[in-house]
Design a protein around this motif. Structure first.
Motif, PDB file in Angstrom:
ATOM      1  N   GLU A 191       0.824  -1.207   0.000  1.00 15.71           N
ATOM      2  CA  GLU A 191       0.000   0.000   0.000  1.00 15.71           C
ATOM      3  C   GLU A 191       0.863   1.264   0.000  1.00 15.71           C
ATOM      4  O   GLU A 191       1.881   1.353   0.688  1.00 15.71           O
ATOM      5  CB  GLU A 191      -0.893   0.033   1.241  1.00 15.71           C
ATOM      6  CG  GLU A 191      -2.053  -0.933   1.223  1.00 15.71           C
ATOM      7  CD  GLU A 191      -2.909  -0.785   2.462  1.00 15.71           C
ATOM      8  OE1 GLU A 191      -3.690   0.205   2.515  1.00 15.71           O
ATOM      9  OE2 GLU A 191      -2.812  -1.624   3.368  1.00 15.71           O
ATOM     10  N   ARG A 192       0.420   2.224  -0.773  1.00 17.70           N
ATOM     11  CA  ARG A 192       0.932   3.598  -0.701  1.00 17.70           C
ATOM     12  C   ARG A 192      -0.291   4.460  -0.449  1.00 17.70           C
ATOM     13  O   ARG A 192      -1.055   4.750  -1.377  1.00 17.70           O
ATOM     14  CB  ARG A 192       1.635   4.000  -1.996  1.00 17.70           C
ATOM     15  CG  ARG A 192       2.833   3.137  -2.325  1.00 17.70           C
ATOM     16  CD  ARG A 192       3.771   3.828  -3.325  1.00 17.70           C
ATOM     17  NE  ARG A 192       3.200   3.997  -4.638  1.00 17.70           N
ATOM     18  CZ  ARG A 192       3.304   3.102  -5.621  1.00 17.70           C
ATOM     19  NH1 ARG A 192       3.936   1.954  -5.405  1.00 17.70           N
ATOM     20  NH2 ARG A 192       2.774   3.334  -6.797  1.00 17.70           N
ATOM     21  N   PRO A 193      -0.530   4.866   0.781  1.00 11.37           N
ATOM     22  CA  PRO A 193      -1.780   5.569   1.096  1.00 11.37           C
ATOM     23  C   PRO A 193      -1.938   6.886   0.357  1.00 11.37           C
ATOM     24  O   PRO A 193      -3.045   7.411   0.263  1.00 11.37           O
ATOM     25  CB  PRO A 193      -1.692   5.799   2.606  1.00 11.37           C
ATOM     26  CG  PRO A 193      -0.689   4.805   3.097  1.00 11.37           C
ATOM     27  CD  PRO A 193       0.280   4.639   1.980  1.00 11.37           C
ATOM     28  N   TYR A 194      -0.843   7.419  -0.170  1.00 11.41           N
ATOM     29  CA  TYR A 194      -0.912   8.701  -0.860  1.00 11.41           C
ATOM     30  C   TYR A 194       0.103   8.721  -2.004  1.00 11.41           C
ATOM     31  O   TYR A 194       1.024   7.909  -2.066  1.00 11.41           O
ATOM     32  CB  TYR A 194      -0.626   9.858   0.114  1.00 11.41           C
ATOM     33  CG  TYR A 194       0.662   9.694   0.900  1.00 11.41           C
ATOM     34  CD1 TYR A 194       1.900  10.034   0.345  1.00 11.41           C
ATOM     35  CD2 TYR A 194       0.657   9.190   2.194  1.00 11.41           C
ATOM     36  CE1 TYR A 194       3.078   9.862   1.050  1.00 11.41           C
ATOM     37  CE2 TYR A 194       1.823   9.018   2.915  1.00 11.41           C
ATOM     38  CZ  TYR A 194       3.037   9.355   2.342  1.00 11.41           C
ATOM     39  OH  TYR A 194       4.210   9.178   3.030  1.00 11.41           O
ATOM     40  N   ASP A 195      -0.114   9.649  -2.898  1.00 13.93           N
ATOM     41  CA  ASP A 195       0.820   9.962  -3.977  1.00 13.93           C
ATOM     42  C   ASP A 195       0.950  11.473  -4.061  1.00 13.93           C
ATOM     43  O   ASP A 195      -0.028  12.192  -3.822  1.00 13.93           O
ATOM     44  CB  ASP A 195       0.315   9.418  -5.318  1.00 13.93           C
ATOM     45  CG  ASP A 195       0.665   7.962  -5.548  1.00 13.93           C
ATOM     46  OD1 ASP A 195       1.722   7.535  -5.050  1.00 13.93           O
ATOM     47  OD2 ASP A 195      -0.116   7.270  -6.214  1.00 13.93           O
ATOM     48  N   PRO A 196       2.137  11.992  -4.396  1.00 12.46           N
ATOM     49  CA  PRO A 196       3.366  11.242  -4.635  1.00 12.46           C
ATOM     50  C   PRO A 196       3.903  10.646  -3.329  1.00 12.46           C
ATOM     51  O   PRO A 196       3.688  11.204  -2.252  1.00 12.46           O
ATOM     52  CB  PRO A 196       4.314  12.293  -5.197  1.00 12.46           C
ATOM     53  CG  PRO A 196       3.788  13.597  -4.694  1.00 12.46           C
ATOM     54  CD  PRO A 196       2.313  13.446  -4.592  1.00 12.46           C
ATOM     55  N   ALA A 197       4.587   9.525  -3.465  1.00 11.76           N
ATOM     56  CA  ALA A 197       5.126   8.829  -2.292  1.00 11.76           C
ATOM     57  C   ALA A 197       6.644   8.766  -2.387  1.00 11.76           C
ATOM     58  O   ALA A 197       7.262   7.740  -2.088  1.00 11.76           O
ATOM     59  CB  ALA A 197       4.527   7.418  -2.195  1.00 11.76           C
TER      60      ALA A 197
END
Length: 375
Positions: A191-197
């Motif tokens: 998981e990447r809860p946000y972008d940009p990461a």
């Protein structure tokens, strides 16, 4: 002239009538011939060349992933798709990606013009779906309900051993036949809860090192603004946007905060001493149009909205997400520069947030404060 027009219309009507009678007669004759001579019905067609553009699927867990690329090669519709023989490279069966969980499904079109959270929520509801499935179009979908807790992401050490890789086949059928396309691979990212990461190690979920010094455990990478126009340092009198990648003059943090209502989004700007800058100084910012949010609250430290997650809600171009795939914001202010010219400063960010909660987006001036005063 009127008589000629009338005569021409009558001729056209007669011609159309004759053609219709001929087509009807031909259809009857064809049907009769099939019955008289016991001819088989036309068989549906399934091409030997049906295929997918990509057999290695790399979805990001925790968000909606639509992965297409099916080519039916003029095969007869409808076509039925089924995922079969899901296994790891060492032969163990794969079951985790097929467990069911509730996920949001849209029942009416989101437009970006909704006037309240209630209006947005009325357009979607929870349904139970397998975490990963194939649609009737041949498009794969990994639902956002597939999280790190339910699906093990690719190994944190970046290896790609067969025993860690999920394989599966796809059975394609219509009444014209059956085809089996073998050896798809699915390698989910964590998981990447946000972008940009940029600040996150994609394999481990921990802090990311600076790309130019990847083996220095003390180096750190950060999120930086997508746009910096006329951002002048107050004491240094330099453009803080120049070489911001290496100097880290202005950084962005996308992080949870406590004390919200579970669906809040907050914007804040910090000076070099980590003290909040009054949002009122950003006098050209269109706060009411910044995001698709409601119940705006403005204090001397932040601006906050009630929002629906994820952001953006769908891949649709709106005033809040001009490209569809990411939301875009601009914090702006203007002042009088040299020569009495009006100068507008812009801090812009393309972003997405994929996990519901209370989040804040913080712009941090780390080395010098922005100049607000007139020249």
């Amino acid at each position: 002239m009127e008589f000629k027009k009338f005569k021409l219309i009558k001729q056209m009507q007669s011609t159309i009538k004759k053609e219709f009678i001929f087509l009807l007669f031909a259809a009857v004759i064809t049907s009769s011939c099939r019955k008289i001579f016991n001819l088989p019905k036309e068989k549906e067609y399934l091409s030997n060349n049906v295929n997918f553009a990509n057999k290695i699927l790399e979805p990001v867990l925790g968000r909606t992933n639509l992965i297409g690329g099916f080519n039916g090669d003029n095969s007869t519709q409808p076509i039925h798709f089924e995922i079969v023989n899901a296994r790891y490279g060492d032969g163990r069966p794969v079951t985790d990606i097929f467990q069911k969980a509730q996920t949001y499904v849209w029942t009416a079109a989101y437009t970006g013009t909704e006037k309240s959270l209630a209006e947005i929520e009325a357009k979607r509801h929870l349904e139970e779906h397998p975490l990963f499935e194939i649609r009737s179009s041949g498009e794969f979908i990994m639902w956002p309900s597939a999280t790190n807790d339910l699906v093990t992401p690719r190994p944190a050490d970046s290896t790609n051993y067969p025993q860690d890789t999920r394989f599966f086949d796809v059975k394609i059928t219509n009444t014209g036949g059956e085809r089996l396309i073998r050896d798809f691979q699915i390698r989910p990212w964590r998981e990447r809860p946000y972008d940009p990461a940029d600040d996150m190690n994609l394999y481990t979920g921990g802090p990311a090192p600076f790309p130019e010094t990847p083996y220095n455990v003390l180096s750190r990478n950060y999120i930086r603004p997508s746009r910096m126009d006329n951002v002048v340092g107050d004491s240094t009198d330099i453009d803080l946007g120049n070489d911001n990648y290496h100097r880290n003059n202005v950084l962005v943090y996308i992080r949870p905060f406590t004390g919200g209502n579970g669906h809040s989004l907050r914007f804040k700007v910090l000076n070099k001493d980590s003290v909040a800058i009054d949002p009122a100084l950003f006098n050209e910012t269109e706060w009411v149009r910044l995001v698709h949010g409601f119940n705006l609250v403005k204090t001397k430290e932040y601006v906050q909205y009630d929002v629906a997650y994820p952001i953006p809600l769908v891949n649709l171009s709106t005033i809040y997400a001009p490209g569809g795939s990411n939301a875009y914001i601009e914090l702006k202010y203007s002042r009088t520069g040299f020569g009495q010219q009006r100068v507008t400063t812009v801090l812009g960010l393309n972003f997405g947030i994929y996990r519901a909660g209370d989040w804040e987006i913080v712009f941090h001036f780390r080395k010098d404060n922005p100049r607000f005063k007139d020249e």
